[in-house]
Design an enzyme around this catalytic site. Sequence first.
Site, PDB file in Angstrom:
ATOM      1  N   GLU A 281     -19.032  -5.626  11.550  1.00  0.00           N
ATOM      2  CA  GLU A 281     -19.960  -4.849  12.372  1.00  0.00           C
ATOM      3  C   GLU A 281     -20.970  -5.730  13.104  1.00  0.00           C
ATOM      4  OE1 GLU A 281     -18.311  -2.230   9.190  1.00  0.00           O
ATOM      5  OE2 GLU A 281     -19.316  -4.185   9.158  1.00  0.00           O
TER       6      GLU A 281
ATOM      7  N   LYS B 117       0.847  -1.190   0.000  1.00  0.00           N
ATOM      8  CA  LYS B 117       0.000   0.000   0.000  1.00  0.00           C
ATOM      9  C   LYS B 117       0.884   1.242   0.000  1.00  0.00           C
ATOM     10  CE  LYS B 117      -4.009   2.102   2.266  1.00  0.00           C
ATOM     11  NZ  LYS B 117      -5.059   1.961   3.300  1.00  0.00           N
TER      12      LYS B 117
ATOM     13  N   ARG C 204     -25.106  -1.944   8.801  1.00  0.00           N
ATOM     14  CA  ARG C 204     -24.766  -3.313   8.431  1.00  0.00           C
ATOM     15  C   ARG C 204     -25.057  -4.303   9.563  1.00  0.00           C
ATOM     16  NH1 ARG C 204     -19.309  -3.529   5.065  1.00  0.00           N
ATOM     17  NH2 ARG C 204     -20.695  -4.634   3.652  1.00  0.00           N
TER      18      ARG C 204
END
Length: 593
Positions: free
Chosen positions: A335, A247, A363
């Site tokens: 979640e 990244k 969610r």
Amino acid sequence: MSENLLQNINNPSDLKKLEPSQLPQLSKELRDFIIDVVSVKEGHLGASLGVIELTIALHYVFDTPNDLLVWDVGHQAYGHKILTERKDNFHTNRQLGGISGFPKRSESVYDTFGVGHSSTSISAALGMAIASQLKGENKHHIAVIGDASIASGMAFEGLNHAGVTDANLLVILNDNAIGIDPSVGALKNYLTSVKEGKNPKQNNMIKSLNFDYSGPIDGHDFEALISELERLKKVKGPKFLHIITTKGKGLQQAEEDQVKYHAPGKFDKNTGEIHPKSEEHLPPKFQDVFGWTLVELATNNPKIIGITPAMPSGSSLKFMMDAFPDRAFDVGIAEQHAVTLAAGMATQGMVVFCNIYSTFLQRAYDQVIHDVALQNLPVIFCLDRAGLVGEDGATHHGVFDLAYLRCIPNMIIYAPKDEIDLRNILYTASLGLNHPIAIRYPRGRGKYSNSKIQIPNSNFLKIEIGKAHLLKSGTKTAVLSTGFIGNNVSLALDNVSNADEIAHYDFGFVKPLDEKLLHEIFNSFDIIITIEDGAIKGGFGSAIIEFASENNYKNTIKTLGIPDDFIEHGTVEELQQICKIDVKSLEKLFSTI
């Protein structure tokens, strides 16, 4: 000096005219282009820099948009957007009226699925693949998903289904060991052992799900990528390619500090140094007030627990993770698990602060109802990024929470008007409640200077549950606000000539409502205006209308908030103007009353 390749590439057809030997040069130009724009315009950086070679290879090998490419979350799709006819307006990224920061179906035929929340790509691409089969179409379907997103339950559901189909699906795992914060969990450890060659191939969990697994390969090596993608085009059924990337690749600071350079703000494109912002005399961020206060409370209460699904930096739960590592948990992008984990801890007498962005709590709606509220467990939900969040746009605005939580029995809902209220409600909740509570607060800074918010400072005040307050008296009209948006009301009232006619009340509690005070208001004022930084349909204003109907009041009620539409991206100020809840719009309204 070699010619600039990127200037002549507007779509994948142009890309395919290049020789494979030219692709490394194109990758450097594409990285530089993204760095040039994001350094000035801001946005997500590290994720896109990490997948430049993969992005080029996918559009080089596959026949997009006929072949369908789905990016998970979409933080990493800037290179994709530039190569698919949006190079010339990429500078408008995340700005009002400009292109979205995420893939969006209405924006381009190359954006096959709208994303923004994680872990949806495998299910979406599988759905496309099964539909193509049923229509007799010969297409490839590719889902690109990160190692943080693939740990989510929904991604496992997609893999589980795909493995018993013969769908033409390719899942590419972009493994860089980080989402926004470093990846966590047993799956991350498994992938690390695979990368390091410590896990024998016969133990491969992806193969056991009936995928043709290949890799890990270097995701920055064009020769390896193109060779493997060409091979996989010929393989039938579900396929899984594991690639290793870095990244922030190509910008030293972004590689070295991957968390900060996920979305670094403005920076020097030559050195990578982030332009410093003076925070002196600025109010603190709400998320930091939450983080500091939780550490302060946890210091004196060993039963306090902190939980976040993959947002320790974004929510500032990182402060508690550093101070009390045994009592603060990053559970990854999960979640549903976060909510039910909190519920389980609450059954054992723990005081659980479950910190989830408002948009992401959507969610886990069933878990909030079934596992928390139905059992009346006093979980403390701290909903960061409530209301309009700005440039992330429609996928991230936290505007539905008041409406979707207000209908749940047992749920207390509170929106602090400032940082002091936030500290006091966190303190109040930590003392023990008889019901679950949702505390919603906005993205960004509060209203008081750091000198007024002294932390630690144990001068907490216990808040009376369900109590509203008069902020300013008036004679003709009552304005009822909830949360931080009430500060816009106060500023507007400072600037209108008829301010003495307008009363202003702060309804921190949307549930339970202060019905005693509401009766006084309805008996004293003909006109009542409600304002909220949330959806008008079903929100705070709806609650006031319901109260009026139940009690047969005939007063004129005007509701202000987020209209029944998905609000796009722009600055918070611009979006408030669109919704007519900014200071100037309120001044105009109040002056005509």
